[in-house]
Write an enzyme that holds these catalytic residues in place. Structure first.
Site, PDB file in Angstrom:
ATOM      1  N   GLN A 134       9.282 -14.895   7.940  1.00  0.00           N
ATOM      2  CA  GLN A 134       8.104 -14.975   7.061  1.00  0.00           C
ATOM      3  C   GLN A 134       8.313 -14.247   5.732  1.00  0.00           C
ATOM      4  O   GLN A 134       7.518 -14.374   4.813  1.00  0.00           O
ATOM      5  CB  GLN A 134       6.905 -14.365   7.795  1.00  0.00           C
ATOM      6  CG  GLN A 134       6.547 -15.113   9.071  1.00  0.00           C
ATOM      7  CD  GLN A 134       5.756 -14.257  10.040  1.00  0.00           C
ATOM      8  OE1 GLN A 134       4.539 -14.257  10.018  1.00  0.00           O
ATOM      9  NE2 GLN A 134       6.443 -13.529  10.914  1.00  0.00           N
ATOM     10  N   GLU A 187       0.565  -9.556  14.663  1.00  0.00           N
ATOM     11  CA  GLU A 187       1.348  -8.484  15.296  1.00  0.00           C
ATOM     12  C   GLU A 187       0.526  -7.205  15.495  1.00  0.00           C
ATOM     13  O   GLU A 187       0.793  -6.415  16.380  1.00  0.00           O
ATOM     14  CB  GLU A 187       2.587  -8.167  14.462  1.00  0.00           C
ATOM     15  CG  GLU A 187       2.274  -7.645  13.069  1.00  0.00           C
ATOM     16  CD  GLU A 187       3.519  -7.285  12.287  1.00  0.00           C
ATOM     17  OE1 GLU A 187       4.598  -7.133  12.881  1.00  0.00           O
ATOM     18  OE2 GLU A 187       3.422  -7.163  11.053  1.00  0.00           O
ATOM     19  N   ASP A 212       0.823  -1.222   0.000  1.00  0.00           N
ATOM     20  CA  ASP A 212       0.000   0.000   0.000  1.00  0.00           C
ATOM     21  C   ASP A 212       0.853   1.266   0.000  1.00  0.00           C
ATOM     22  O   ASP A 212       0.544   2.243  -0.689  1.00  0.00           O
ATOM     23  CB  ASP A 212      -1.007  -0.008   1.166  1.00  0.00           C
ATOM     24  CG  ASP A 212      -0.346  -0.277   2.505  1.00  0.00           C
ATOM     25  OD1 ASP A 212      -1.037  -0.276   3.534  1.00  0.00           O
ATOM     26  OD2 ASP A 212       0.888  -0.508   2.515  1.00  0.00           O
ATOM     27  N   ARG A 225       3.478 -27.348  27.183  1.00  0.00           N
ATOM     28  CA  ARG A 225       3.543 -25.891  27.208  1.00  0.00           C
ATOM     29  C   ARG A 225       2.492 -25.252  26.311  1.00  0.00           C
ATOM     30  O   ARG A 225       2.051 -25.848  25.320  1.00  0.00           O
ATOM     31  CB  ARG A 225       4.938 -25.421  26.761  1.00  0.00           C
ATOM     32  CG  ARG A 225       5.975 -25.549  27.864  1.00  0.00           C
ATOM     33  CD  ARG A 225       7.367 -25.238  27.405  1.00  0.00           C
ATOM     34  NE  ARG A 225       8.288 -25.172  28.543  1.00  0.00           N
ATOM     35  CZ  ARG A 225       9.608 -25.216  28.412  1.00  0.00           C
ATOM     36  NH1 ARG A 225      10.151 -25.314  27.198  1.00  0.00           N
ATOM     37  NH2 ARG A 225      10.397 -25.159  29.473  1.00  0.00           N
ATOM     38  N   SER A 272      -1.186 -29.194  26.002  1.00  0.00           N
ATOM     39  CA  SER A 272      -0.365 -28.103  25.427  1.00  0.00           C
ATOM     40  C   SER A 272      -1.233 -27.333  24.432  1.00  0.00           C
ATOM     41  O   SER A 272      -2.358 -27.752  24.143  1.00  0.00           O
ATOM     42  CB  SER A 272       0.866 -28.687  24.710  1.00  0.00           C
ATOM     43  OG  SER A 272       0.434 -29.482  23.600  1.00  0.00           O
ATOM     44  N   ASP A 329       1.557  -9.485   3.378  1.00  0.00           N
ATOM     45  CA  ASP A 329       0.418  -9.148   4.247  1.00  0.00           C
ATOM     46  C   ASP A 329      -0.946  -9.471   3.669  1.00  0.00           C
ATOM     47  O   ASP A 329      -1.918  -9.587   4.409  1.00  0.00           O
ATOM     48  CB  ASP A 329       0.441  -7.642   4.581  1.00  0.00           C
ATOM     49  CG  ASP A 329       1.705  -7.241   5.307  1.00  0.00           C
ATOM     50  OD1 ASP A 329       2.060  -6.045   5.279  1.00  0.00           O
ATOM     51  OD2 ASP A 329       2.361  -8.138   5.876  1.00  0.00           O
ATOM     52  N   LYS A 334     -10.696 -30.461  28.945  1.00  0.00           N
ATOM     53  CA  LYS A 334     -10.759 -31.599  28.015  1.00  0.00           C
ATOM     54  C   LYS A 334      -9.401 -32.301  27.955  1.00  0.00           C
ATOM     55  O   LYS A 334      -9.062 -32.967  26.985  1.00  0.00           O
ATOM     56  CB  LYS A 334     -11.162 -31.113  26.621  1.00  0.00           C
ATOM     57  CG  LYS A 334     -12.597 -30.609  26.500  1.00  0.00           C
ATOM     58  CD  LYS A 334     -12.955 -30.426  25.019  1.00  0.00           C
ATOM     59  CE  LYS A 334     -14.308 -29.776  24.874  1.00  0.00           C
ATOM     60  NZ  LYS A 334     -14.212 -28.299  25.078  1.00  0.00           N
ATOM     61  N   GLY A 355       1.984  -9.230   9.346  1.00  0.00           N
ATOM     62  CA  GLY A 355       0.728  -8.896   8.677  1.00  0.00           C
ATOM     63  C   GLY A 355       0.370  -7.440   8.824  1.00  0.00           C
ATOM     64  O   GLY A 355      -0.644  -6.973   8.342  1.00  0.00           O
TER      65      GLY A 355
HETATM   66  O1  F6P Z   1       4.654  -5.332   4.997  1.00  0.00           O
HETATM   67  C1  F6P Z   1       5.396  -6.508   5.164  1.00  0.00           C
HETATM   68  C2  F6P Z   1       5.932  -6.570   6.588  1.00  0.00           C
HETATM   69  O2  F6P Z   1       6.640  -7.773   6.754  1.00  0.00           O
HETATM   70  C3  F6P Z   1       4.861  -6.470   7.662  1.00  0.00           C
HETATM   71  O3  F6P Z   1       4.153  -7.679   7.839  1.00  0.00           O
HETATM   72  C4  F6P Z   1       5.714  -6.086   8.849  1.00  0.00           C
HETATM   73  O4  F6P Z   1       4.969  -5.459   9.872  1.00  0.00           O
HETATM   74  C5  F6P Z   1       6.702  -5.101   8.203  1.00  0.00           C
HETATM   75  O5  F6P Z   1       6.817  -5.482   6.841  1.00  0.00           O
HETATM   76  C6  F6P Z   1       8.074  -5.112   8.843  1.00  0.00           C
HETATM   77  O6  F6P Z   1       8.792  -4.044   8.238  1.00  0.00           O
HETATM   78  P1  F6P Z   1      10.399  -4.038   8.219  1.00  0.00           P
HETATM   79  O7  F6P Z   1      10.865  -5.126   7.314  1.00  0.00           O
HETATM   80  O8  F6P Z   1      10.726  -2.669   7.690  1.00  0.00           O
HETATM   81  O9  F6P Z   1      10.836  -4.266   9.643  1.00  0.00           O
END
Ligand code: F6P
Length: 323
Positions: A255, A223, A103, A163, A216, A128, A212, A171
């Site tokens: 990720q 985030e 974006d 645990r 764990s 994202d 139940k 995201g």
């Molecule tokens: O927009 C992709 C992303 O990985 C987000 O999921 C994350 O919050 C942000 O970039 C992290 O930014 P940077 O790589 O600048 O730390």
């Protein structure tokens, strides 16, 4: 149109190289030269350009990251920065630009389009999946698979030690990664920014699992969740519910890397191809996307501003399958 530019911007994502390759090969197929712009908008301001030939993008389809590198530019978001950018683009004879990013990338392209008459077509490249006008963004599927693989490993040790793990995923302000990865790993709970998190409700859910005889568990935390992230949520839960020994794992930039999945490679190739076709056909200020297996064009303003909803059926599914 005889010469175009291409760059990657914002957080990188697996599949960006496959996309660059498709852009370059489609342009050359149509008799159009390609200028690669390094480091996103910073590269346009700094005149950091490189000619891209068909062989320049050989053997990159399968690689994570981006050969053009990426950045979050501050200089481009100043008038003088954009003025230098326009001068550099004109000097290089670039008649249109393909911007691969999220974006923030399309916000910059939209502003630039209003000041200077350089056609831009955007391609949604971000893990994202938070852009309106495409079912999936390039990198999202690979990131999901990375999270599922990581959490499967965490599940092994969680069950060995009885645990409860709070796993934080990326995201930004969206819960797309959290929701589908949470379903994919059978999480006990998934906390996303789109729905308010109530600690007492979470504790009740965990307590029901304990009754139940669940020994764990995994809680996936987006985030951007309103309750303050995995460490804060773990702390609040432990204050009132300490049956399980708890740990926190923040997956972070894991990720963002890795070899793109087949799905992302195909999506990147399709969108790279369509972006060039649309740019040279005279389209501008729009993002190409894939909706119900059809390529669609969405104006930047809509792609950025319109809210992309989480699938409510998936949220219900989590409730049912995690009993
Ligand atoms: O927009 C992709 C992303 O990985 C987000 O999921 C994350 O919050 C942000 O970039 C992290 O930014 P940077 O790589 O600048 O730390």
């Amino acid at each position: 149109m005889k010469r175009i530019g291409v760059f990657t911007s914002g957080g990188d994502s697996p599949g960006m190289n496959a996309c660059i390759r498709a852009v370059v090969r489609t342009a050359i197929y149509n008799g159009v030269e390609v200028i690669g712009i390094n480091r996103g908008y910073n590269g346009i301001v700094d005149n950091d350009f490189i000619e891209l030939k068909s062989h320049s993008v050989a053997n990159i389809l399968q690689k994570g990251g981006t050969i053009l590198k990426s950045a979050r530019s501050k200089s481009f978001f100043t008038e003088e920065g954009r003025k230098s950018a326009f001068e550099n683009i004109s000097q290089a004879g670039i008649e249109g630009i393909i911007a691969i990013g999220g974006d923030g990338t399309f916000t910059g392209a939209h502003i630039f389009n209003q000041e200077y008459n350089i056609p831009f077509i955007g391609i949604p490249g971000t893990i994202d999946n938070d852009l309106y006008g495409t079912d999936e963004t390039i990198g999202y599927d690979t990131a999901l698979n990375t999270v599922v693989d990581c959490v499967d490993k965490i599940r092994d040790t969680a069950s060995s030690h009885n645990r409860l793990f709070f796993v934080e995923v990326m995201g930004k302000d969206a819960g797309f990664i959290a929701l589908r990865s949470g379903i994919g790993v059978g999480a006990e709970a998934i906390l996303v920014p789109e729905t308010k998190t109530y600690i007492n409700k979470l504790i009740a859910k965990l307590e029901a699992g304990r009754r139940k005889s669940k020994t764990s568990g995994i809680v996936i935390v987006a985030e951007g969740d309103n309750a303050g992230g995995a460490y804060e949520i773990a702390r609040k839960v432990k204050e009132k519910f300490n049956f399980y020994d708890t740990r926190v794992s923040v997956l972070g930039h894991l990720q963002r890397g890795g070899k793109p999945s087949a799905r992302d490679r195909v999506l990147a190739s399709q969108l790279g191809f369509s972006a060039v076709e649309n740019l040279i056909a005279g389209e501008t200020n729009k993002m190409v996307g894939m909706e119900n297996n059809k390529v669609v064009l969405t104006p930047f303003e809509k792609a950025i501003k319109y809210n992309k909803e989480l699938n409510p059926n998936l949220l219900k599914l989590v409730e049912v399958l995690s009993i």
